[in-house]
Write a protein that holds these residues in place. Sequence first.
Motif, PDB file in Angstrom:
ATOM      1  N   VAL A 168       0.788  -0.946   0.152  1.00 27.37           N
ATOM      2  CA  VAL A 168      -0.221   0.054   0.244  1.00 27.37           C
ATOM      3  C   VAL A 168       0.551   1.275  -0.218  1.00 27.37           C
ATOM      4  O   VAL A 168       2.032   1.456   0.612  1.00 27.37           O
ATOM      5  N   GLY A 169       0.685   2.185  -0.999  1.00 27.20           N
ATOM      6  CA  GLY A 169       1.119   3.425  -0.643  1.00 27.20           C
ATOM      7  C   GLY A 169       1.558   4.258  -0.136  1.00 27.20           C
ATOM      8  O   GLY A 169       0.407   4.538   0.984  1.00 27.20           O
ATOM      9  N   SER A 170       2.236   4.954   0.669  1.00 27.84           N
ATOM     10  CA  SER A 170       2.230   5.892   2.054  1.00 27.84           C
ATOM     11  C   SER A 170       1.872   6.814   0.703  1.00 27.84           C
ATOM     12  O   SER A 170       1.650   8.060   0.398  1.00 27.84           O
ATOM     13  N   ARG A 171       0.426   7.809   2.512  1.00 23.92           N
ATOM     14  CA  ARG A 171       0.476   9.253   2.111  1.00 23.92           C
ATOM     15  C   ARG A 171       0.969   9.942   3.540  1.00 23.92           C
ATOM     16  O   ARG A 171       0.165   9.828   4.296  1.00 23.92           O
ATOM     17  N   ASP A 172       0.836  11.418   3.079  1.00 22.25           N
ATOM     18  CA  ASP A 172       1.153  11.999   4.393  1.00 22.25           C
ATOM     19  C   ASP A 172      -0.485  12.158   5.245  1.00 22.25           C
ATOM     20  O   ASP A 172      -0.021  12.457   6.766  1.00 22.25           O
ATOM     21  N   LEU A 173      -1.268  12.572   4.523  1.00 22.19           N
ATOM     22  CA  LEU A 173      -2.804  12.442   5.145  1.00 22.19           C
ATOM     23  C   LEU A 173      -3.681  11.519   5.826  1.00 22.19           C
ATOM     24  O   LEU A 173      -3.870  10.719   4.666  1.00 22.19           O
ATOM     25  N   PHE A 202      -5.422   2.550   1.351  1.00 27.72           N
ATOM     26  CA  PHE A 202      -5.795   1.018   1.368  1.00 27.72           C
ATOM     27  C   PHE A 202      -6.956   0.568   1.570  1.00 27.72           C
ATOM     28  O   PHE A 202      -7.266  -0.580   0.788  1.00 27.72           O
ATOM     29  N   ASN A 203      -8.273   1.556   1.409  1.00 29.08           N
ATOM     30  CA  ASN A 203      -9.237   1.118   0.593  1.00 29.08           C
ATOM     31  C   ASN A 203      -9.195   0.440  -0.752  1.00 29.08           C
ATOM     32  O   ASN A 203      -9.635  -0.507  -1.525  1.00 29.08           O
ATOM     33  N   ARG A 204      -8.516   1.629  -1.779  1.00 29.13           N
ATOM     34  CA  ARG A 204      -8.099   1.019  -2.903  1.00 29.13           C
ATOM     35  C   ARG A 204      -7.986  -0.416  -3.254  1.00 29.13           C
ATOM     36  O   ARG A 204      -8.158  -1.107  -4.168  1.00 29.13           O
ATOM     37  N   VAL A 205      -7.043  -0.867  -2.152  1.00 30.86           N
ATOM     38  CA  VAL A 205      -5.534  -1.915  -2.664  1.00 30.86           C
ATOM     39  C   VAL A 205      -6.490  -2.980  -2.177  1.00 30.86           C
ATOM     40  O   VAL A 205      -6.778  -4.258  -2.220  1.00 30.86           O
ATOM     41  N   ARG A 206      -7.118  -2.817  -1.142  1.00 31.38           N
ATOM     42  CA  ARG A 206      -8.237  -3.686  -0.385  1.00 31.38           C
ATOM     43  C   ARG A 206      -9.436  -3.733  -2.213  1.00 31.38           C
ATOM     44  O   ARG A 206     -10.114  -5.578  -1.376  1.00 31.38           O
ATOM     45  N   GLY A 229     -10.754 -12.054   6.281  1.00 29.84           N
ATOM     46  CA  GLY A 229     -10.379 -10.773   7.029  1.00 29.84           C
ATOM     47  C   GLY A 229      -8.947 -10.232   6.497  1.00 29.84           C
ATOM     48  O   GLY A 229      -8.056 -10.366   6.242  1.00 29.84           O
ATOM     49  N   PHE A 230      -9.280  -8.732   6.957  1.00 26.21           N
ATOM     50  CA  PHE A 230      -8.508  -7.879   5.864  1.00 26.21           C
ATOM     51  C   PHE A 230      -7.940  -7.061   7.179  1.00 26.21           C
ATOM     52  O   PHE A 230      -7.963  -6.209   7.773  1.00 26.21           O
ATOM     53  N   GLU A 231      -6.205  -6.875   7.889  1.00 24.30           N
ATOM     54  CA  GLU A 231      -5.351  -6.122   8.040  1.00 24.30           C
ATOM     55  C   GLU A 231      -4.678  -5.141   7.679  1.00 24.30           C
ATOM     56  O   GLU A 231      -4.068  -5.526   6.501  1.00 24.30           O
ATOM     57  N   ARG A 232      -4.647  -4.351   8.396  1.00 20.12           N
ATOM     58  CA  ARG A 232      -3.747  -2.841   7.456  1.00 20.12           C
ATOM     59  C   ARG A 232      -2.648  -3.431   8.410  1.00 20.12           C
ATOM     60  O   ARG A 232      -2.830  -2.934   9.533  1.00 20.12           O
ATOM     61  N   THR A 233      -1.077  -3.408   8.318  1.00 17.10           N
ATOM     62  CA  THR A 233      -0.276  -3.537   8.790  1.00 17.10           C
ATOM     63  C   THR A 233       0.614  -3.516   7.788  1.00 17.10           C
ATOM     64  O   THR A 233       1.146  -2.315   7.254  1.00 17.10           O
ATOM     65  N   VAL A 234       2.655  -3.425   8.354  1.00 20.87           N
ATOM     66  CA  VAL A 234       2.873  -3.483   7.532  1.00 20.87           C
ATOM     67  C   VAL A 234       4.369  -4.123   7.919  1.00 20.87           C
ATOM     68  O   VAL A 234       4.201  -5.163   8.434  1.00 20.87           O
ATOM     69  N   GLN A 266       6.938  -0.210   5.283  1.00 22.88           N
ATOM     70  CA  GLN A 266       6.659  -0.368   4.105  1.00 22.88           C
ATOM     71  C   GLN A 266       5.004  -0.648   4.308  1.00 22.88           C
ATOM     72  O   GLN A 266       4.610  -1.445   5.030  1.00 22.88           O
ATOM     73  N   LYS A 267       4.014  -0.488   4.289  1.00 16.59           N
ATOM     74  CA  LYS A 267       2.413  -0.430   5.106  1.00 16.59           C
ATOM     75  C   LYS A 267       1.688  -2.128   3.789  1.00 16.59           C
ATOM     76  O   LYS A 267       2.355  -1.726   2.713  1.00 16.59           O
TER      77      LYS A 267
END
Length: 629
Positions: A277-282, A290-294, A319-324, A335-336
């Motif tokens: 998942v690409g990193s974003r500042d905001l 995250f939603n786009r990749v999911r 299940g989907f987990e947001r992690t690194v 890397q997210k």
Amino acid sequence: MDRKWLWRALLFSFFGIFSVVYLLPTFAPSSLPGWYKGYFTKKVLLGLDLAGGVHLEYAIDTDSIIESQLDNWGEDVKGKLMEAYGEKDKDNSEHVSIVTRGNRLEITFKKEINQQFLSKATADYTDARDPKLHRVDTKDLTVFYAIDNEFTKDLEEKALVRAVDTIRDRVDEFGVASPEIYRKDDMIVVELPGLDKDIQESIKRIIMRSAHLEFKLVDSESQYMKEVAKYLRTTYGMDESGIIQKAPYKGLVVVPDSYGARKGGDKNRTLYFQMDVGSRDLPVEQQQEFNRVRKVMDKLFREELPKAGLPVPQGREIGFERTVKHTDQGIPTAQKVIQSMILIRNTKVTGEYIVNAQVGYDQQGAAVVNARFNRTGGKYFGDLTGKHMGWKMAIKLDEWVESAPVIQDEIFENVQISLGVTGSQQERYREAEELVGVLRSGSLPAPLSKEMELNKGPSLGKDAIRRGTIAFIIGIILVVGFMLFYYRWSGLIAVSALVLNVTMMMAIMAAFEARLTLPGIAGIVLTLGMAVDANIIIFERIREELRLGKNPRAAIEAGYGRAFWTIMDSQITTAIAGIVLYEFGTGPIKGFAVTLIIGIITSVVTGVFFTRVVYDFVNSRKKLENLSI
């Protein structure tokens, strides 16, 4: 001499002075000393049309409520059928499968339909006295049941009531003074006046959170993820590192995992699928990424794999987990990623059993939520952890797995909820605070969707206040001028009653922290007109008595006596209309009704009783030969 008027005069003096004292925080807050503000804190609040703010309308996903209810019934029916077939201790049945589709339950027998077993298993839901399910069709070996329409309506009604209460509790956690939260048909309306944009965004975020907390096991015994990995290798190609080579899943990594209890025993093994998942500042933009990749991964499991003959097994979910990403040595990198895992769908352990939650810190100093179950939840949690030591437990909040720690001990009441590893320390602490708030207020019965958002700037409110004030002043000048010109000295008494009327009305609104809206200002102006009307009725009755030759004292006595019930009849009928408007109206209509009802009460008190006290006082000082009226 009758001195009863003296006590009434003292009472009105007290209420008048107290009302002025009570209103000072509203009209002159900056000039008051600190000790004064400590005793008198309440003030008249401005509504959305005067203070500015945001108007929100939400719809509740009632379809998910129905599907969830059918899922629960389906599991119960399946358990009874498996018990009837002698499969009580098995995970999957060799005789029957049950699927929920929309508002229907499909029960498929693998060999032949056993009517006796089926009737007994569904008896609790098909009772003619209180039906919840109706058998609507049979096709081959599948029996179809539809949920009862009346039960559906009742389910949706209860969900709306619970959603309104939950949203109100969540907004109250922020300390918002007198927010407007109410139902409008099948919609939930939230009005938040006088808040800055940052607080508005925070409140909107916590309103939308279902806060549906579940503790589910990661299924380490399922072969499904291995079958998916084989499909991906065959269809899209995979290198030796387990990385997919072709679009749309290029870069997806198959990650094997092995874990177990510290006390020893067999190792559990499973596969995860990860995508960068690409990193974003905001934070908002990061969540969008995250939603786009999911969506890409979701499409794989929901659409492509079922078409290829690999649907998610019954009783399981992804299940989907947001992690690194971690190195081979287990060191986290920057890397997210999104990590998908297979979970056992049904669980008894949910957030509804949590009785307390607060923000804490883990051993690494990261913000976490420390929660405590009640006795029932503790029993369920103890059973789950005691029987599955060495397994991973996914802590799922709404649509995301927040973390999936390994169960090392039997745990009963206290649980620590980690909020992933993405985001800054400040962002994770804020998220922990918000989660504590929503857990305390309870979960929503179903997800919400925002149907409308209307922002009103304070400049519009200032213009409305200016115009309303001008209208109010013009109305007062005309009324006062007419009363003084037509009723002379008695008109002055009526004007003093009007001043006391407005003062008491505003003080009562401040006491209840009622919101003053533009229709509310109209209600105040209308109330003043009605108050003057009451005085006019009294004065005209007194004039009639004077024409009959009575002295001023007797004329006043008779005038008030004859006018009283006429005034009360008109005020009571108007009050009934105001109560109806308050009960069934929304937003501005309620604001109008509040000021109208309060104004009717103060109008009767000041227009009838206060003016009578003034006349009695004058009569006690000297005997009136003539009455200026």
